[in-house]
Design an enzyme around this catalytic site. Structure first.
Site, PDB file in Angstrom:
ATOM      1  N   GLU A 106       1.034  -1.089   0.118  1.00 59.85           N
ATOM      2  CA  GLU A 106       0.050  -0.154  -0.009  1.00 59.85           C
ATOM      3  C   GLU A 106       0.873   1.235   0.113  1.00 59.85           C
ATOM      4  OE1 GLU A 106      -3.733  -0.633   1.340  1.00 59.85           O
ATOM      5  OE2 GLU A 106      -3.364  -2.198   2.557  1.00 59.85           O
TER       6      GLU A 106
ATOM      7  N   CYS B 232      -1.757   9.043   3.802  1.00 62.82           N
ATOM      8  CA  CYS B 232      -1.710   8.551   2.813  1.00 62.82           C
ATOM      9  C   CYS B 232      -2.953   9.034   1.804  1.00 62.82           C
ATOM     10  CB  CYS B 232      -1.662   7.277   2.356  1.00 62.82           C
ATOM     11  SG  CYS B 232      -2.836   6.257   3.338  1.00 62.82           S
TER      12      CYS B 232
HETATM   13  P1  NAD Z   1       8.656   4.582   4.192  1.00 63.04           P
HETATM   14  O1  NAD Z   1       8.494   4.021   2.736  1.00 63.04           O
HETATM   15  O2  NAD Z   1       9.639   5.869   4.150  1.00 63.04           O
HETATM   16  O3  NAD Z   1       8.779   3.627   5.215  1.00 63.04           O
HETATM   17  C1  NAD Z   1       7.770   2.508   5.288  1.00 63.04           C
HETATM   18  C2  NAD Z   1       8.684   1.293   5.871  1.00 63.04           C
HETATM   19  O4  NAD Z   1       9.613   0.577   5.030  1.00 63.04           O
HETATM   20  C3  NAD Z   1       9.119   1.757   7.131  1.00 63.04           C
HETATM   21  O5  NAD Z   1       9.132   0.754   8.071  1.00 63.04           O
HETATM   22  C4  NAD Z   1      10.791   1.568   6.585  1.00 63.04           C
HETATM   23  O6  NAD Z   1      11.603   1.644   7.843  1.00 63.04           O
HETATM   24  C5  NAD Z   1      10.735   0.658   5.898  1.00 63.04           C
HETATM   25  N1  NAD Z   1      11.826   0.692   4.689  1.00 63.04           N
HETATM   26  C6  NAD Z   1      12.559   1.518   4.266  1.00 63.04           C
HETATM   27  N2  NAD Z   1      13.688   1.202   3.268  1.00 63.04           N
HETATM   28  C7  NAD Z   1      13.352  -0.426   3.159  1.00 63.04           C
HETATM   29  C8  NAD Z   1      13.875  -1.324   2.426  1.00 63.04           C
HETATM   30  N3  NAD Z   1      14.913  -0.854   1.664  1.00 63.04           N
HETATM   31  N4  NAD Z   1      13.441  -2.537   2.760  1.00 63.04           N
HETATM   32  C9  NAD Z   1      12.365  -2.742   3.356  1.00 63.04           C
HETATM   33  N5  NAD Z   1      11.893  -1.829   4.399  1.00 63.04           N
HETATM   34  C10 NAD Z   1      12.227  -0.754   4.331  1.00 63.04           C
HETATM   35  O7  NAD Z   1       7.349   5.300   4.196  1.00 63.04           O
HETATM   36  P2  NAD Z   1       6.838   5.992   5.551  1.00 63.04           P
HETATM   37  O8  NAD Z   1       7.565   7.501   5.789  1.00 63.04           O
HETATM   38  O9  NAD Z   1       6.941   5.100   6.842  1.00 63.04           O
HETATM   39  O10 NAD Z   1       5.228   6.307   5.239  1.00 63.04           O
HETATM   40  C11 NAD Z   1       4.737   7.304   4.659  1.00 63.04           C
HETATM   41  C12 NAD Z   1       4.313   6.760   3.255  1.00 63.04           C
HETATM   42  O11 NAD Z   1       3.464   5.710   3.549  1.00 63.04           O
HETATM   43  C13 NAD Z   1       3.621   7.854   2.558  1.00 63.04           C
HETATM   44  O12 NAD Z   1       4.126   7.526   1.092  1.00 63.04           O
HETATM   45  C14 NAD Z   1       2.335   7.203   2.511  1.00 63.04           C
HETATM   46  O13 NAD Z   1       1.412   7.879   1.471  1.00 63.04           O
HETATM   47  C15 NAD Z   1       2.296   5.697   2.740  1.00 63.04           C
HETATM   48  N6  NAD Z   1       1.219   5.153   3.280  1.00 63.04           N
HETATM   49  C16 NAD Z   1       0.157   4.538   2.527  1.00 63.04           C
HETATM   50  C17 NAD Z   1      -0.902   4.022   3.048  1.00 63.04           C
HETATM   51  C18 NAD Z   1      -1.829   3.136   2.185  1.00 63.04           C
HETATM   52  O14 NAD Z   1      -2.771   2.650   2.905  1.00 63.04           O
HETATM   53  N7  NAD Z   1      -1.767   3.401   0.965  1.00 63.04           N
HETATM   54  C19 NAD Z   1      -0.940   4.213   4.526  1.00 63.04           C
HETATM   55  C20 NAD Z   1      -0.215   4.833   5.101  1.00 63.04           C
HETATM   56  C21 NAD Z   1       1.019   5.343   4.522  1.00 63.04           C
END
Ligand code: NAD
Length: 517
Positions: A287, A321
């Protein structure tokens, strides 16, 4: 069987003194644990690491919420080995028994709702009501997925050919990596984990580094709920250090991810490559982000539209999001709407979320602050500034200017890139068709909304406003489990809607047994 129908956890009313006092007490209680060290939890055992990461209060970065141990490659491999073993026993536990663990966890969250909410206020800067709503959503996921598994857990007889009995049923896919964002720190992570668990999988959970203390609470709650050790493992760690190890490991069957498009795409690419010793195709549920629009039709109820846009764009500082980051206004109503919007945005009270009279607080950390300020500059150079609020506390908190710009068209970066902060682009459209065209002009397709009194235009939006969640005459945020099953498509993600009737199916393999009788 035997359980009352699913119903959403009720909202809280902080105008009631007792509700306010409960939250104030909880904030004081949670503060007592500040600075504690949080270990990893692998197979029910605490694992301490030399490296820790400080999680801090974004309203006051000198205030350390907790020091969180950080998994490296070895701990990641250990957690996956433990989960693999736990899965082999857990997958054969009856669906009803698995569901009961979720219901028990929901009871615990209801009991602890004030403390769980208070922790979010301090760790990620959520307003009281929004923090409470996040915990309520976590409770809803547990209650809903538990019931869904009971529904899906009953074996189905297929066909009625004489001389054979055919049974269709499901089994958990295996080890599931749950990788969560910080913005709904309890609900989204608990939801993904609960879905995996109730389907008979074992979870290795990597919380965001910005909300790992909230994430620890999930481990504590599942343990208290009686989940066998090893079925849920808490593995905070840096994405750059252990993210790829977790995703690429041959024993991982499912990756349930919520976060940014960039990380989501990387995970899908890595997960597609088969590793030595791997015996299954990995399933990725990702997501991702949004660039959500609200259309203001020329006959819209402006009282409702102004409030709806403000809440959707600036609630939790725009860090959802589902947040509205583009408002598309029909020409005839443009001046009236925009002047009222700007006026109202100037009256939003900004300050620490711990004080419930503030409607907007700090963004989640200094890195987000720097990134959003970069986008504020882009917005201001691409368009004309309507509002730029710099009257926030100058006390080192992670505040950014609430910003509204006009004169934006489809080609601007601020109309295409997700900012994840309180920056709103106003776009002008001559007709409803042009408005819908602008709305659909990004690579994302998550949420959207339209304020209109015209049944014809609402019907048109229903058909042509192609997003995962469309809201007619209401804001674009605040989806409730089941009622507003949530999720998008295109670059907003891959997989079925969370809190919806197809969600659990992604975590299981269907089996069919045909018996000659
Ligand atoms: P992010 O992508 O920076 O991080 C998400 C997770 O991924 C964290 O736990 C992070 O540590 C991990 N991560 C980072 N690099 C990684 C890698 N190489 N391999 C595996 N995991 C890794 O996102 P964020 O800042 O935590 O959240 C904000 C984002 O999430 C926004 O883009 C928002 O739109 C999205 N979001 C989407 C939904 C939805 O339901 N579509 C809901 C909430 C947030």
């Amino acid at each position: 069987g035997g359980y009352p129908a699913f119903a959403n956890h009720p909202g809280v009313d902080f105008t009631i003194p007792a509700a306010r006092a409960g939250m104030a007490n909880a904030l004081a209680t949670v503060r007592k644990d500040f600075g504690a060290t949080y270990p990893l939890l692998i197979g029910g055992k605490e694992v301490k690491t030399a490296e820790t990461l400080d999680s801090y209060n974004p309203a006051k970065p000198s205030e350390i919420i907790g020091r969180v141990c950080q998994a490296g490659v070895k701990e990641t491999q250990d957690a996956l080995a433990v989960a693999k073993k736990a899965y082999l026993a857990w997958r054969d536990v009856e669906p009803l028994e698995r569901a009961k663990v979720l219901f028990k966890a929901a009871d615990i969250m209801r009991r602890d709702i004030n403390e769980l909410s208070a922790l979010q206020v301090l760790e990620v800067g959520k307003q009281w009501d929004q923090a409470h709503a996040d915990v309520a959503e976590a409770i809803d996921f547990l209650e809903y997925y538990g019931r869904e598994m009971i529904r899906l857990g009953a074996p189905r007889r297929m066909g009625n050919a004489p001389g054979e009995v055919n049974q269709y049923f499901y089994q958990g896919k295996g080890v599931t990596a749950v990788i969560g964002p910080w913005n709904f720190p309890l609900a989204i992570s608990a939801g993904m984990a609960a879905a995996a668990i109730v389907c008979g999988n074992a979870v290795v959970y990597k919380p965001s580094g910005l909300s790992s203390v909230v994430g620890y609470g999930i481990a504590r709650i599942f343990k208290e709920a009686g989940l066998p050790d090893g079925v849920f493992n808490y593995l905070p760690g840096k994405g750059s250090v252990m993210g790829d190890v977790l995703v690429e490991h041959p024993d991982v069957s499912v990756i349930a991810f919520t976060g940014s498009m960039e990380v989501g795409l990387r995970i899908q690419e890595k997960a597609a490559r088969v590793q030595p010793g791997q015996v299954q195709c990995k399933k990725v549920i990702a997501e991702m982000g949004g660039k959500n629009a609200i259309i203001i039709d020329d006959d819209a109820d402006l009282d409702e539209a102004v409030t709806g846009v403000l809440y959707s764009a600036f609630g939790f500082q725009g860090q959802k999001c589902s947040a509205c980051s583009r408002v598309i206004v029909l020409d005839p109503i443009y001046d009236r709407f925009v002047s009222r919007l700007a006026e109202a945005a100037k009256s939003i009270k900004i300050g620490p979320s711990e004080d419930p009279s503030n409607a907007m607080g700090p963004v989640v950390d200094t890195a987000a602050q720097a990134n959003i300020i970069k986008y504020v500059d882009i917005a201001c150079s691409e368009g004309k500034v309507l509002v730029k609020r710099t009257d926030f506390p100058a006390d080192g908190g992670c505040y950014v200017p609430l910003t509204i710009v006009e004169g934006i068209d489809k080609s601007h970066r601020i109309a295409q890139e997700e900012v994840f902060g309180p920056v709103l682009a106003v776009m002008r459209a001559k007709t409803i068709d042009e408005a819908l065209d602008i709305a659909g002009s990004t690579r994302f397709a998550l949420t959207g909304a339209i304020y209109s009194r015209s049944p014809k235009h609402l019907e048109k939006a229903r058909k042509e406003f192609r997003v995962g969640n469309l809201y007619l005459n209401k804001g674009s945020t605040g989806a409730m489990v089941e009622r507003h099953a949530f999720g998008g498509f295109n670059m907003s993600g891959v997989g079925s809607k969370s809190g919806g009737p197809d969600y659990l199916l992604q975590f299981m393999d269907p089996r069919l047994v045909s018996e000659n009788t």
